[in-house]
Enzyme design. Structure first.
Site, PDB file in Angstrom:
ATOM      1  N   ARG A   1      32.312  41.747  45.691  1.00 38.84           N
ATOM      2  CA  ARG A   1      31.258  41.383  44.760  1.00 38.84           C
ATOM      3  C   ARG A   1      30.220  40.532  45.473  1.00 38.84           C
ATOM      4  O   ARG A   1      30.208  40.422  46.694  1.00 38.84           O
ATOM      5  CB  ARG A   1      31.864  40.651  43.559  1.00 38.84           C
ATOM      6  CG  ARG A   1      32.905  41.490  42.802  1.00 38.84           C
ATOM      7  CD  ARG A   1      33.481  40.687  41.642  1.00 38.84           C
ATOM      8  NE  ARG A   1      34.492  41.437  40.918  1.00 38.84           N
ATOM      9  CZ  ARG A   1      35.777  41.496  41.234  1.00 38.84           C
ATOM     10  NH1 ARG A   1      36.219  40.848  42.297  1.00 38.84           N
ATOM     11  NH2 ARG A   1      36.620  42.205  40.521  1.00 38.84           N
TER      12      ARG A   1
ATOM     13  N   LEU B   1      28.512  44.693  47.235  1.00 42.33           N
ATOM     14  CA  LEU B   1      27.691  45.406  46.257  1.00 42.33           C
ATOM     15  C   LEU B   1      27.798  44.711  44.908  1.00 42.33           C
ATOM     16  O   LEU B   1      28.893  44.329  44.479  1.00 42.33           O
ATOM     17  CB  LEU B   1      28.155  46.858  46.094  1.00 42.33           C
ATOM     18  CG  LEU B   1      28.001  47.799  47.290  1.00 42.33           C
ATOM     19  CD1 LEU B   1      28.579  49.165  46.950  1.00 42.33           C
ATOM     20  CD2 LEU B   1      26.545  47.915  47.695  1.00 42.33           C
TER      21      LEU B   1
ATOM     22  N   LEU C   1      27.845  45.599  41.408  1.00 42.98           N
ATOM     23  CA  LEU C   1      27.984  46.797  40.575  1.00 42.98           C
ATOM     24  C   LEU C   1      27.376  46.620  39.196  1.00 42.98           C
ATOM     25  O   LEU C   1      27.322  47.587  38.420  1.00 42.98           O
ATOM     26  CB  LEU C   1      29.462  47.181  40.463  1.00 42.98           C
ATOM     27  CG  LEU C   1      30.159  47.541  41.784  1.00 42.98           C
ATOM     28  CD1 LEU C   1      31.593  47.975  41.541  1.00 42.98           C
ATOM     29  CD2 LEU C   1      29.388  48.623  42.535  1.00 42.98           C
ATOM     30  N   LYS C   2      26.912  45.428  38.878  1.00 44.68           N
ATOM     31  CA  LYS C   2      26.219  45.228  37.607  1.00 44.68           C
ATOM     32  C   LYS C   2      24.734  45.583  37.711  1.00 44.68           C
ATOM     33  O   LYS C   2      24.027  45.582  36.699  1.00 44.68           O
ATOM     34  CB  LYS C   2      26.385  43.779  37.143  1.00 44.68           C
ATOM     35  CG  LYS C   2      27.827  43.432  36.777  1.00 44.68           C
ATOM     36  CD  LYS C   2      27.942  42.015  36.259  1.00 44.68           C
ATOM     37  CE  LYS C   2      29.391  41.699  35.881  1.00 44.68           C
ATOM     38  NZ  LYS C   2      29.548  40.312  35.383  1.00 44.68           N
TER      39      LYS C   2
ATOM     40  N   HIS D   1      50.576  39.728  33.863  1.00 42.45           N
ATOM     41  CA  HIS D   1      50.953  39.567  35.264  1.00 42.45           C
ATOM     42  C   HIS D   1      52.320  40.201  35.478  1.00 42.45           C
ATOM     43  O   HIS D   1      52.958  40.702  34.538  1.00 42.45           O
ATOM     44  CB  HIS D   1      50.948  38.091  35.662  1.00 42.45           C
ATOM     45  CG  HIS D   1      49.571  37.531  35.851  1.00 42.45           C
ATOM     46  ND1 HIS D   1      48.764  37.902  36.908  1.00 42.45           N
ATOM     47  CD2 HIS D   1      48.850  36.649  35.104  1.00 42.45           C
ATOM     48  CE1 HIS D   1      47.604  37.261  36.814  1.00 42.45           C
ATOM     49  NE2 HIS D   1      47.627  36.503  35.732  1.00 42.45           N
TER      50      HIS D   1
ATOM     51  N   ILE E   1      55.337  39.294  35.689  1.00 45.43           N
ATOM     52  CA  ILE E   1      56.439  38.948  34.792  1.00 45.43           C
ATOM     53  C   ILE E   1      56.335  39.674  33.454  1.00 45.43           C
ATOM     54  O   ILE E   1      57.341  40.069  32.854  1.00 45.43           O
ATOM     55  CB  ILE E   1      56.506  37.416  34.594  1.00 45.43           C
ATOM     56  CG1 ILE E   1      57.792  37.008  33.885  1.00 45.43           C
ATOM     57  CG2 ILE E   1      55.281  36.898  33.858  1.00 45.43           C
ATOM     58  CD1 ILE E   1      57.996  35.502  33.850  1.00 45.43           C
ATOM     59  N   ASN E   2      55.086  39.884  32.965  1.00 46.77           N
ATOM     60  CA  ASN E   2      54.890  40.574  31.705  1.00 46.77           C
ATOM     61  C   ASN E   2      55.204  42.065  31.808  1.00 46.77           C
ATOM     62  O   ASN E   2      55.793  42.653  30.893  1.00 46.77           O
ATOM     63  CB  ASN E   2      53.447  40.399  31.233  1.00 46.77           C
ATOM     64  CG  ASN E   2      53.020  38.947  31.191  1.00 46.77           C
ATOM     65  OD1 ASN E   2      52.147  38.531  31.940  1.00 46.77           O
ATOM     66  ND2 ASN E   2      53.645  38.152  30.338  1.00 46.77           N
TER      67      ASN E   2
ATOM     68  N   ASP F   1      54.058  43.919  40.839  1.00 45.92           N
ATOM     69  CA  ASP F   1      52.799  43.910  41.591  1.00 45.92           C
ATOM     70  C   ASP F   1      52.836  44.847  42.789  1.00 45.92           C
ATOM     71  O   ASP F   1      51.913  45.639  42.995  1.00 45.92           O
ATOM     72  CB  ASP F   1      52.495  42.494  42.092  1.00 45.92           C
ATOM     73  CG  ASP F   1      51.861  41.614  41.027  1.00 45.92           C
ATOM     74  OD1 ASP F   1      51.607  42.118  39.920  1.00 45.92           O
ATOM     75  OD2 ASP F   1      51.629  40.425  41.303  1.00 45.92           O
TER      76      ASP F   1
END
Length: 382
Positions: A36, A56, A58-59, A123, A125-126, A154
């Site tokens: 970004r 870049l 991207l917005k 994350h 754990i979820n 992950d």
């Protein structure tokens, strides 16, 4: 290397996506990280070795068009955003495939591109919890389930599973000539990794509460034990012949013991094993059992890993000569003809913007407009 010539765009994100891109880079792909705005924290991401970085926004319309021109020349794009974000940016699958029908569009999220929870934050754990896998970790002592750091969702169910999906899609593209979306959800990935336990449970072999089954520390011969010096050994003597070697190494008389698979006697056997292991240090037990098939290994701390003879012989950790010589895990798996390698330092954000655009054949006019909009100097090589 095996993936030489494969061009990958990796939109900047958290650990799972960088790990996926790192795997591809380690095996030779040209992975370009799309960062970004440079006004953000410029610290290099830990898992971006061997990659290049372009900057870049991207917005902005110009940033999006620049990305689309890169997409036209890419084989793979990996994105880490919640479902709908790429579409809001005008960069959804329909738009990207219109510019490059051969593109592999990999979307790595926690809950997937569809479903009532697709837009929820989460994350590791979820994702473990929702997959059911988290319920498997921990002991039968009334404590809550114990998450295994953030390795399983992950990196295994997320980054590694996404890399597998990309490679499968690339192989299929070789037949069809067409790209496709790879929807990698970490909940899905962890569930898939749990296939063995699901089948055991369906067959009636995983019916006890957590911590009372064969492979979840319920059995005395599949657990960790504290030694005299406060360090630990891991025991995995499941098969009868390995269990026999364990019993011999512990100095026990098999004729005076209950049957190995008598689960009603497991609690008392665990106490007995624990008392014996507490009588020697970890390294003393390694000297006694380490050269046998008792399936007993020392539990090594991270700073001990390279001191073990086997790990030295295998070069489990290697020095990244391009990154201050730091030790990093060696690339796996090890291919005989085209092995992967740790290559290149971690790039600074936007370090290779002009270089990548030039090599990928982006028109000079586009690059000049992009750099002018970002207030950056234009390379004299353009």
């Amino acid at each position: 290397m095996a993936l030489q010539g494969v061009r990958v765009l990796e939109l900047a994100g958290l650990a799972p996506v960088p790990f996926c891109g790192m795997i591809l880079a380690d095996f030779g792909a040209d992975v370009v990280k799309v960062d970004r705005d440079l006004s953000e924290d410029a610290m290099p991401e830990p898992l971006c070795r061997g990659k290049r970085s372009v900057s870049l926004n991207l917005k902005s319309a110009l940033g999006r068009e620049a990305l689309l021109q890169l997409v036209e020349r890419a084989d793979v794009l990996i994105e880490p955003f919640r479902p709908g974000v790429m579409e809001k940016l005008g960069l959804g699958p329909d738009v990207l495939f219109a510019r490059n029908s051969r593109l592999i569009f990999a979307r790595l999220t926690g809950f997937g591109q569809a479903g009532s929870m697709k837009a929820r934050a989460g994350h590791d754990i979820n994702y473990l919890a929702l997959s059911g896998a988290l319920s498997l970790f921990g002991r039968n002592d009334g404590v809550p389930p114990l998450p295994p750091v953030n390795l399983l969702a992950d990196f295994a169910g997320g980054g590694l599973m996404c890399a597998l999906g990309i490679l499968i899609a690339l192989m299929e593209r070789g037949r069809s000539g067409k790209g496709q979306v790879v929807d990698t959800a970490m909940v899905d990935g962890v569930s898939y990794l749990s296939s063995f336990v699901h089948r055991l449970a369906a067959a009636g072999h995983w019916q006890q509460p957590r911590g009372q089954n064969l492979l979840d520390t319920g059995a005395p011969f599949y657990d960790t034990y504290r030694c005299k010096d406060g360090r630990y050994v891991a025991v995995g003597a499941i098969e009868p012949q390995f269990y026999a070697e364990l019993i011999q190494g512990l100095g026990l008389d098999p004729d005076q013991l209950p049957h190995q698979m008598d689960s009603t006697r497991w609690p008392e056997m665990k106490i007995r094993f624990a008392d014996i292991f507490a009588s020697k240090s970890r390294d003393e037990w390694d000297a006694v059992l380490g050269q046998t098939d008792a399936c007993v290994t020392p539990v090594l701390e991270l700073n001990e890993v390279m001191n073990h003879p086997h790990n030295k012989e295998r070069q489990l950790l290697v020095h990244n000569k391009d990154q201050d010589g730091t030790l990093e895990p060696a690339v796996a798996p090890r291919l005989s003809r085209t092995p992967g390698h740790i290559t290149g330092p971690r790039p600074r954000k936007g370090q290779h913007t002009d270089e990548v655009f030039r090599e990928w054949g982006i028109p000079t006019e586009t690059v000049q407009k992009l750099f002018s909009s970002q207030g950056k100097p234009i390379s004299s090589k353009l």
